[in-house]
Design an enzyme around this catalytic site. Structure first.
Site, PDB file in Angstrom:
ATOM      1  N   ASP A 130       1.053  -1.224   0.160  1.00  0.00           N
ATOM      2  CA  ASP A 130      -0.120  -0.052   0.120  1.00  0.00           C
ATOM      3  C   ASP A 130       0.960   1.236   0.105  1.00  0.00           C
ATOM      4  O   ASP A 130       1.759   1.379   0.902  1.00  0.00           O
ATOM      5  CB  ASP A 130      -0.871   0.040   1.173  1.00  0.00           C
ATOM      6  CG  ASP A 130      -2.081   0.912   1.168  1.00  0.00           C
ATOM      7  OD1 ASP A 130      -3.159   0.691   1.470  1.00  0.00           O
ATOM      8  OD2 ASP A 130      -1.554   2.173   0.977  1.00  0.00           O
ATOM      9  N   ASP A 172      -2.868   2.774  -6.220  1.00  0.00           N
ATOM     10  CA  ASP A 172      -1.970   3.028  -5.194  1.00  0.00           C
ATOM     11  C   ASP A 172      -1.515   1.463  -4.135  1.00  0.00           C
ATOM     12  O   ASP A 172      -1.149   1.562  -3.104  1.00  0.00           O
ATOM     13  CB  ASP A 172      -2.094   3.918  -4.004  1.00  0.00           C
ATOM     14  CG  ASP A 172      -3.399   3.798  -3.066  1.00  0.00           C
ATOM     15  OD1 ASP A 172      -4.083   2.921  -3.444  1.00  0.00           O
ATOM     16  OD2 ASP A 172      -3.490   4.529  -2.173  1.00  0.00           O
ATOM     17  N   GLU A 173      -2.238   0.296  -4.715  1.00  0.00           N
ATOM     18  CA  GLU A 173      -2.039  -0.925  -4.078  1.00  0.00           C
ATOM     19  C   GLU A 173      -2.141  -2.208  -4.847  1.00  0.00           C
ATOM     20  O   GLU A 173      -2.856  -2.130  -5.894  1.00  0.00           O
ATOM     21  CB  GLU A 173      -3.221  -0.895  -2.761  1.00  0.00           C
ATOM     22  CG  GLU A 173      -4.508  -0.905  -3.540  1.00  0.00           C
ATOM     23  CD  GLU A 173      -5.598  -1.100  -2.498  1.00  0.00           C
ATOM     24  OE1 GLU A 173      -5.616  -2.087  -1.697  1.00  0.00           O
ATOM     25  OE2 GLU A 173      -6.449  -0.277  -2.335  1.00  0.00           O
TER      26      GLU A 173
END
Length: 394
Positions: free
Chosen positions: A8, A103-104
């Site tokens: 993350d 974003d992960e």
DNA sequence: TCTGGGGTCCTAGGACCC
DNA sequence: TCTGGGGTCCTAGGACCC
């Protein structure tokens, strides 16, 4: 037994902005628009320490954090960095990566784990590689399934590495409040708390099973299993095409001026069709959604006979749908969305198959009504066309 | 000074078919 | 006359994620 990581990126948008403009470093940053109706998309840790959170109205953030710097978002840049961090993992470690969002991602490192490489060391190396190549910090959760890995990456930020093994959930997972649990949002959390289910340990208890079934939807059992530490460990590597493409915008001032609204609908339609064509898709269901000043949302949708990417067809439908709203209130937001999407190439293949089949089967054609043909085309697949023709032959 | 924008999935009722 | 049960598709609304 598998070993799954959840990676993350920490305050992703704000961190990318700091990389672009070194003068931002050590100052409170929020990424957002600059209108009076903007909300915070991402804030760095200095701003968060003052209480600034994602989705908070900007005026409120500025009130909590005097001197807050508002950075205008650069989405193209975020997409570039997103591709880069995934690329680092897949090139230097393993290709078994499932992209979760911008974003992960999840990483299945089972094949990398052996006596010399334990999961924590692998996570440390991934975290260092991403930091060295991009300058961006990430937190990593390590577990035997996706749920626990994700809860692990949330446990310590920034630059955290947290294991969530089965024998650790009592200490690390159970004391957390129910709203921290993945897929338990605000409304479910409130409902659970009203019935004295306060922490994740309460969701894990056998004696609460009947209550959970009453309060939650049919996924209650998945939540119960998650709380007890079991969950899905299969990553999804499919290159996913979108199921819907939409665009919406909040007006600076509430309005019921049809000319103004129509202009916005045209603008949104152009944007959505550009993205539809970029994915080489066509759509059959067209939706218009609005938010009125009382914050209620309303939708109207219509499913066309044929798949389309044609501006005139779409805008006519959208205008008709909009005019079916009988509004007493002013409109705050309008949006449009296209769904029921199909790959353009798949569509042309099935029409070719259909044409071929019809040429070979001229005697049958008279037995098939126009409605049948429309139905066949909409079913997309030649198998259905053949079945339909065979039924008619009987 | 009230509260963005991009999505996915689920539910529930009605139409329609067999 | 009054009547079943299974299935799919469409539409509207809402919960949840980042």
């Amino acid at each position: 037994m598998k070993f799954i990581l959840h990676v993350d990126m920490n305050s992703f948008f704000a961190s990318v902005e700091e990389l672009q403009d070194p003068s931002y470093v050590n100052k409170p940053i929020a990424v957002s628009g600059r209108t009076k109706r903007s909300v915070v998309a991402s804030a760095n840790y200095i701003a968060r320490a003052k209480g600034v959170k994602a989705a908070m109205p900007v005026f409120m953030a500025q009130h909590l954090c005097p001197g807050l710097i508002i950075a205008i978002p650069h989405f193209n840049l975020y997409h570039e960095y997103s591709e880069r961090f995934v690329q680092i993992i897949s090139e230097k470690f393993t290709n078994n990566v499932e992209i979760g969002s911008i974003d992960e991602c999840y990483v299945d490192i089972t094949s990398l784990v052996n006596k010399k490489n334990d999961p924590v060391e692998i996570a440390v190396r991934i975290q260092k590689a991403i930091l060295k190549d991009t300058g961006l910090k990430c937190s990593i959760g390590i577990a035997n399934n996706k749920f626990l890995a994700k809860m692990g990456s949330d446990y310590k930020k920034p630059l955290g590495i947290t294991t969530m093994w089965q024998n650790e959930i009592q200490k690390k997972l159970w004391p957390q409040p129910v709203e921290n649990m993945l897929w338990i949002g605000k409304s479910s959390a409130e409902l659970l708390k009203q019935h004295n289910i306060q922490t994740i340990s309460d969701i894990a208890k056998d004696e609460n099973k009947v209550l959970l079934e009453q309060l939650l939807d049919k996924n209650w059992y998945v939540h119960y299993q998650h709380a007890n530490g079991s969950g899905d460990d299969e990553l999804d590597y499919s290159h996913n095409t979108p199921k819907s493409i939409g665009s919406s915008e909040t007006f600076l001032h509430d309005t019921n001026d049809f000319v103004e609204i129509k202009e916005k609908l045209v603008e949104l339609t152009k944007d959505v069709l550009r993205r539809l064509n970029h994915h080489e898709l066509k759509a059959r269901t067209i939706s218009v959604n609005i938010k009125t000043i009382d914050f209620k949302t309303h939708n109207k949708s219509f499913t066309l006979r044929d798949y389309t990417n044609d501006f005139d067809k779409v805008i006519v439908t959208i205008t008709n749908l909009y005019q079916q709203f009988f509004l007493n209130n002013l409109v705050r937001l309008v949006g449009i969305s296209l769904s029921n999407l199909i790959d353009d190439s798949e569509l042309s293949i099935s029409s070719e198959l259909f044409d071929d089949y019809m040429k070979q089967s001229k005697p049958m054609i008279e037995k098939i009504s126009e409605d049948d043909i429309v139905n066949m085309i909409n079913k997309k697949f030649s198998k259905n066309i053949i079945n339909m023709a065979n039924i008619k032959l009987k």
